[in-house]
Design an enzyme around this catalytic site. Structure first.
Site, short mmCIF file in Angstrom:
data_model
loop_
_atom_site.label_atom_id
_atom_site.label_comp_id
_atom_site.label_asym_id
_atom_site.label_seq_id
_atom_site.Cartn_x
_atom_site.Cartn_y
_atom_site.Cartn_z
CG HIS A 73 -21.17 34.83 -30.85
ND1 HIS A 73 -22.01 34.37 -29.86
CD2 HIS A 73 -20.65 35.99 -30.39
CE1 HIS A 73 -22.00 35.24 -28.85
NE2 HIS A 73 -21.17 36.22 -29.14
CD GLN A 108 -4.74 -4.47 -9.16
OE1 GLN A 108 -4.07 -4.84 -8.20
NE2 GLN A 108 -5.35 -5.30 -9.97
CD GLU A 150 -11.26 15.03 -39.11
OE1 GLU A 150 -11.91 13.98 -39.05
OE2 GLU A 150 -10.91 15.54 -40.19
CG ASN A 182 -1.97 -1.13 1.09
OD1 ASN A 182 -2.01 -1.85 0.08
ND2 ASN A 182 -2.78 -1.31 2.12
CE LYS A 204 -13.13 15.14 -47.84
NZ LYS A 204 -14.11 14.27 -47.20
CB SER A 263 -11.53 9.91 -48.88
OG SER A 263 -12.59 9.08 -49.31
#
Ligand code: ARG
Length: 489
Positions: free
Chosen positions: A161, A334, A302, A115, A295, A289
């Site tokens: 915004h 744990q 991302e 511990n 693409k 892609s």
């Protein structure tokens, strides 16, 4: 079956039956906590030396143990060590392997429990991981400062915004990211500081009757005040073995960093889209892609956004893990390690990816210039212009609102409205009102500390260069950096 029983030699004395295979598989943590091997060995060496200092181990026993531990660590690092799941965790694996080589190691666990051992190992881990994260984040900051340096004279709309608000330089925007990351560095430093306390000697829950010296082992492990060199110890053995605050703080630092990286990634994704077209990401950090041949997707950014979800989830998992636990240690704890290790792994690779990618981001000056040429970005500057002629700001705001509506109705850019329209709305205006729409003026008027004025940006870049130990590009930058840093907090 026999093997299972032998495997539990360290606690099997009172048991008549070995744990089931299923229980062993369920209970093992060595598959992930073997990452602590280095810290476990360091903790054990310090513990052995302390036991020697208080006379529990002889000098020769101690040196055999330390030598044995060092050679085990070498074996572990070279990948030659065979981990045994039936021995539960990293601590038992190392101790049993050591005892097989060095009989004196049967004394190593004197006055110690797993511990306080695991609490010690993790605090050593956090100190090392925080220092590593700070180094990586600083490298990322340096990469962004270089990018900002190339973008001092590239103007873009700043957004609120996600609507065009006021013009900024791309450098000012990038330096906003650098500020966020600087706070992340501070958070990791704070987490490292919190981890810098020795729980060793707390035992399972209530310390030990043996005459140990906790101060000594703390010193051996570097749990000391960085100024005074005095050892720092946990003050309560029960808290020491059940406290997981360092885990929270580390996971929180990773989660906030993750949120920052995610926001930066989102900015880059927008800028890289055909709609914005402000930047081009390098091929090396985009992917194609499988279906659409045209693409080029910003997958790196991302994933950066996506991985922040994991880091936030890990923090949540830790808080929920601990919230209902009675003091002190419970085996639930744990489960604290996978969350922390995952946050560390994700945070470090995200930082490295953004640093590498940022080094190759290229601005499309034409698209930036086209976007920033929108005169409405300087509508607020026109209100300020009226204010300088004695108009109360609320009235000035209203007046400019009217002019914006007028320009929309007439389908004429606001800066091309006839003078009479402007004088009609604001009698206080002079015939120089149009100068407000000169972007150079807009920046020159924003040379107060922290604003996007070009000199301000130069000073900020110089200050960051100095703080990050980067090479400076121009001879004045050192001086400017020093002036600016004085004002930075
Ligand atoms: N593998 C355990 C953990 O990470 C070590 C502590 C075990 N202590 C115990 N009392 N079973 O939590």
């Amino acid at each position: 079956m026999k093997k299972n029983k032998d495997a539990q030699a360290s606690w099997g004395g009172r048991f008549s039956e070995p744990p089931s295979k299923l229980m062993l598989r369920f209970g093992e943590s060595v598959s992930f906590d073997k990452a602590l091997a280095e810290f476990d060995v360091r903790g054990s060496c310090a513990h052995a030396k302390m036991l020697r200092d208080v006379g529990i181990l002889s000098a020769s026993e101690c040196s055999q143990i330390v030598k044995g531990l060092e050679s085990l660590l070498k074996k572990i690092k070279s990948g030659d060590f065979v981990w045994d799941e039936s021995l539960e965790d990293v601590h038992m694996n190392i101790e049993q392997a050591l005892t097989a080589e060095v009989p004196a190691a049967a004394k190593l666990h004197t006055a110690r429990s797993r511990n306080d051992q695991v609490a010690t190992d993790m605090r050593l881990f956090f100190k090392s991981a925080c220092a590593d994260m700070s180094g990586r984040i600083r490298a990322l900051m340096a990469s962004l400062v270089e990018l900002a340096d190339t973008a001092r004279n590239i103007f873009i709309p700043g957004y609120t915004h996600l609507q065009r608000a006021q013009p900024v330089s791309a450098a000012h925007h990038i330096l906003a990211w650098v500020e966020m990351l600087a706070r992340d560095c501070e958070r990791f430093a704070f987490a490292a500081d919190g981890a810098n306390v020795s729980p060793l000697g707390s035992g399972a829950i209530a310390g030990t009757t043996l005459p140990i010296d906790r101060f000594r082992s703390a010193e051996y492990l570097g749990f000391v005040d960085s100024d005074s060199g005095e050892p720092i110890l946990t003050g309560n053995s029960m808290d020491a073995v059940s406290d997981r605050d360092c885990f929270f703080e580390f996971a929180f630092s990773c989660a906030v960093l993750g949120v920052h990286l995610s926001r930066i990634a989102e900015d880059v994704i927008l800028w890289n889209s055909s709609e914005f077209g402000f930047v081009k990401l390098p091929d090396s950090f985009t992917t194609g892609s499988s279906l659409m041949p045209q693409k080029k997707n910003p997958d790196s950014m991302e994933l950066m956004r996506g991985k922040s979800a994991r880091m936030i989830g890990n923090l949540n998992a830790l808080l929920v893990l601990v919230k209902g636990l009675p003091l002190t240690y419970n085996r639930d704890l744990q489960e604290d390690k996978p969350a922390v290790f995952d946050s560390y792994a994700q945070a470090s690779i995200c930082v490295d990816v953004l640093a590498a990618c940022a080094a190759e981001i290229k601005f499309n000056q034409g698209r930036c210039a086209a976007a920033v040429s929108d005169p409405l970005l300087l509508a607020t500057d026109l209100a300020d212009y009226f204010v300088m002629r004695g108009v109360p700001f609320r009235t000035a705001h209203h007046m400019v609102g009217k002019l914006v509506a007028l320009s929309e109705n007439k389908k004429v850019p606001i800066n091309e409205l006839p003078d009479e329209d402007v004088f009609g709305v604001c009698p206080e205006a002079d015939c120089d009102w149009r100068k407000v729409f000169d972007i150079k003026r807009a920046f020159a008027m924003r040379e107060k500390f922290g604003m996007p004025g070009l000199e301000q940006t130069n000073s900020q870049i110089a200050a960051w260069r100095e703080l990050l130990g980067m090479k400076s590009h121009d001879s004045n930058s050192k001086k400017r950096g020093a002036e600016c840093r004085g004002k930075k907090k």
